[in-house]
Design a protein around this motif. Structure first.
Motif, PDB file in Angstrom:
ATOM      1  N   ILE A 186       0.846  -1.187   0.000  1.00  0.00           N
ATOM      2  CA  ILE A 186       0.000   0.000   0.000  1.00  0.00           C
ATOM      3  C   ILE A 186       0.881   1.237   0.000  1.00  0.00           C
ATOM      4  N   GLU A 187       0.473   2.243  -0.761  1.00  0.00           N
ATOM      5  CA  GLU A 187       1.140   3.545  -0.781  1.00  0.00           C
ATOM      6  C   GLU A 187       0.086   4.644  -0.665  1.00  0.00           C
ATOM      7  N   VAL A 188       0.433   5.698   0.076  1.00  0.00           N
ATOM      8  CA  VAL A 188      -0.449   6.856   0.233  1.00  0.00           C
ATOM      9  C   VAL A 188      -0.121   7.873  -0.852  1.00  0.00           C
ATOM     10  N   LEU A 189      -1.134   8.281  -1.613  1.00  0.00           N
ATOM     11  CA  LEU A 189      -0.949   9.289  -2.648  1.00  0.00           C
ATOM     12  C   LEU A 189      -0.980  10.687  -2.034  1.00  0.00           C
ATOM     13  N   PRO A 190      -0.243  11.635  -2.587  1.00  0.00           N
ATOM     14  CA  PRO A 190      -0.255  12.996  -2.040  1.00  0.00           C
ATOM     15  C   PRO A 190      -1.584  13.701  -2.312  1.00  0.00           C
ATOM     16  N   ASP A 191      -1.789  14.804  -1.587  1.00  0.00           N
ATOM     17  CA  ASP A 191      -2.936  15.693  -1.815  1.00  0.00           C
ATOM     18  C   ASP A 191      -4.276  15.003  -1.591  1.00  0.00           C
ATOM     19  N   ASP A 192      -4.331  14.123  -0.582  1.00  0.00           N
ATOM     20  CA  ASP A 192      -5.581  13.440  -0.226  1.00  0.00           C
ATOM     21  C   ASP A 192      -6.196  12.680  -1.389  1.00  0.00           C
ATOM     22  N   ALA A 193      -5.340  12.168  -2.270  1.00  0.00           N
ATOM     23  CA  ALA A 193      -5.837  11.472  -3.466  1.00  0.00           C
ATOM     24  C   ALA A 193      -6.102  10.001  -3.222  1.00  0.00           C
ATOM     25  N   GLY A 194      -6.004   9.545  -1.992  1.00  0.00           N
ATOM     26  CA  GLY A 194      -6.296   8.148  -1.691  1.00  0.00           C
ATOM     27  C   GLY A 194      -5.055   7.282  -1.684  1.00  0.00           C
TER      28      GLY A 194
END
Length: 401
Positions: A71-79
């Motif tokens: 799992i990776e977190v996308l920047p700018d609250d993009a999921g």
């Protein structure tokens, strides 16, 4: 699609159980496989149990995933981006909606431990939209190899473009296990990719002409950096960074120091947390804190790594079966700053290691019994995201205040 889980609901999950622990005593994992072994130093194993009070709240972001691996977190609250071992890459929105599989994902060998594995964002992802993937790549003749590619994520998050291979393990093998397969950008702009020993060929982890049981370091284009430790060593692979590992499934950079740490699976006993030294030899399969699954000795039974090999900073016996790892640097749990959060498959928990410099000062099991935790990420608000690997009933979960 976010559902809060009460304690009763958590205990109703398959395999969930409560484990009693006494702060100050080691976490009660059961009998060691090698109880006669003397650790190399006092804090090398069985650190004192710690208990966060109140315990973090556990909630579910999304369910119905199929054997997720990263799992990776996308920047700018993009999921979030999530890989599934069967070969699919998905976008998951912050409210838990799972996208259709992306197109353009490389062909994988989805057999036993093989498939689509790790995922990392390039440091300049916000501008370049470049990501890195690792996977078990088909090589013909029923064989496969750990491979890594770079790719560009489309703006609408439906496909991968410009897929370019940057690493392939050599030689390939027919055994569908021990692929290793974490990929981590380093602060200097290079990448490290971890591999496994492919199970049947443990001795190759000591062979510097192969990329078995190794940490590999390459540039974003796949070329070996000019300061790699084995670049001028006759017969050694130029991309080799360290070797003598068994199956490296966790890797992360400490943001405070820039140093690389890894987690690797031992056999029966002997999971290791290692601080990676360029050019280091970590001993497998000559030295191990574990034994074979049938109880027989590894090699000649040597546990002590010194003076020939680099000893782990911490080991588990019995094992936790580690997956991914992160260093905590969020705002939600300030007492955990600099601690390691490790995925535990057999532990069925998020394993927190209280790190004091290079020493593990304490250990805690969070969400214990939630299922086989495969990978971990820190969300923008400092909450902890993790995926469970439970086949078609896998979940994306969250720990928060």
């Amino acid at each position: 699609m976010r559902h809060a889980l009460s304690l009763a609901a958590l205990l109703a999950l398959p395999g969930t159980q409560a484990t009693a622990q006494t702060p100050g005593e080691p976490w009660p994992d059961g009998a060691a496989n090698r109880p006669e072994v003397t650790p190399a130093f006092a804090a090398q194993t069985r650190a004192p149990a710690q208990v966060t009070n109140p315990a973090p709240a556990l909630s579910m972001v999304s369910d119905g995933l199929d054997s997720p691996w990263a799992i990776e977190v996308l920047p700018d609250d993009a999921g979030y981006l999530v890989t599934e071992r069967g070969g699919d890459l998905h976008h998951i929105s912050r409210d838990g909606r799972v996208s259709a599989p992306f197109t353009g994902v490389p062909e994988v060998v989805a057999e036993r431990q093989g498939g689509l594995l790790d995922l990392a964002l390039a440091p300049d992802f916000s501008d370049s939209r470049v990501i890195y993937l690792t996977f078990a790549a088909p090589t013909g003749g029923g064989q496969s190899a750990t491979a890594a590619v770079s790719a560009t994520l489309s703006p609408d998050m439906t496909r991968l473009d410009d897929v370019t291979e940057i690493f392939r393990q050599t030689p390939p093998d027919a055994t569908p296990g021990h692929f290793g397969s974490r990929v981590v950008p380093l602060p200097d702009g290079t990448l490290v990719i971890t591999t496994g020993d492919r199970m049947r060929h443990a001795a190759r982890a000591q062979d510097r002409a192969t990329s078995y049981g190794a940490v590999i370091r390459v540039g974003p284009d796949g070329s070996p950096p000019p300061d790699n430790p084995f670049l001028e060593v006759a017969g050694a692979l130029p991309e080799l960074y360290s070797h003598g590992h068994r199956n490296l499934q966790g890797a992360a950079v400490d943001p405070a120091t820039g140093r690389l740490w890894t987690l690797e699976h031992g056999p029966a006993g002997g999971d290791e947390l290692n601080l990676i030294v360029p050019g280091g030899n970590y001993g497998w399969p000559v030295a191990s804190y574990g034994v074979n699954y049938n109880g027989s000795e590894i090699g000649d039974g040597r546990a002590d790594h010194a003076p020939d090999f680099t000893a782990p900073r911490y080991y588990w016996d019995p094992v936790i079966a580690p997956g991914g790892m992160v260093f905590y640097d969020g705002a939600m749990f300030p007492d955990w700053q600099g601690d390691i959060l490790a995925a535990g498959l057999i532990a069925q928990a998020v394993v927190r290691l209280d790190l004091d410099g290079d020493v593990v000062a304490g250990e805690e099991r969070l969400a214990e019994g939630v299922g086989r935790v495969r990978d971990i990420a820190i969300d923008d608000d400092g909450s902890i995201l993790f995926v469970t690997d439970e086949g078609g009933a896998s979940r994306l979960m969250r720990l928060s205040r």
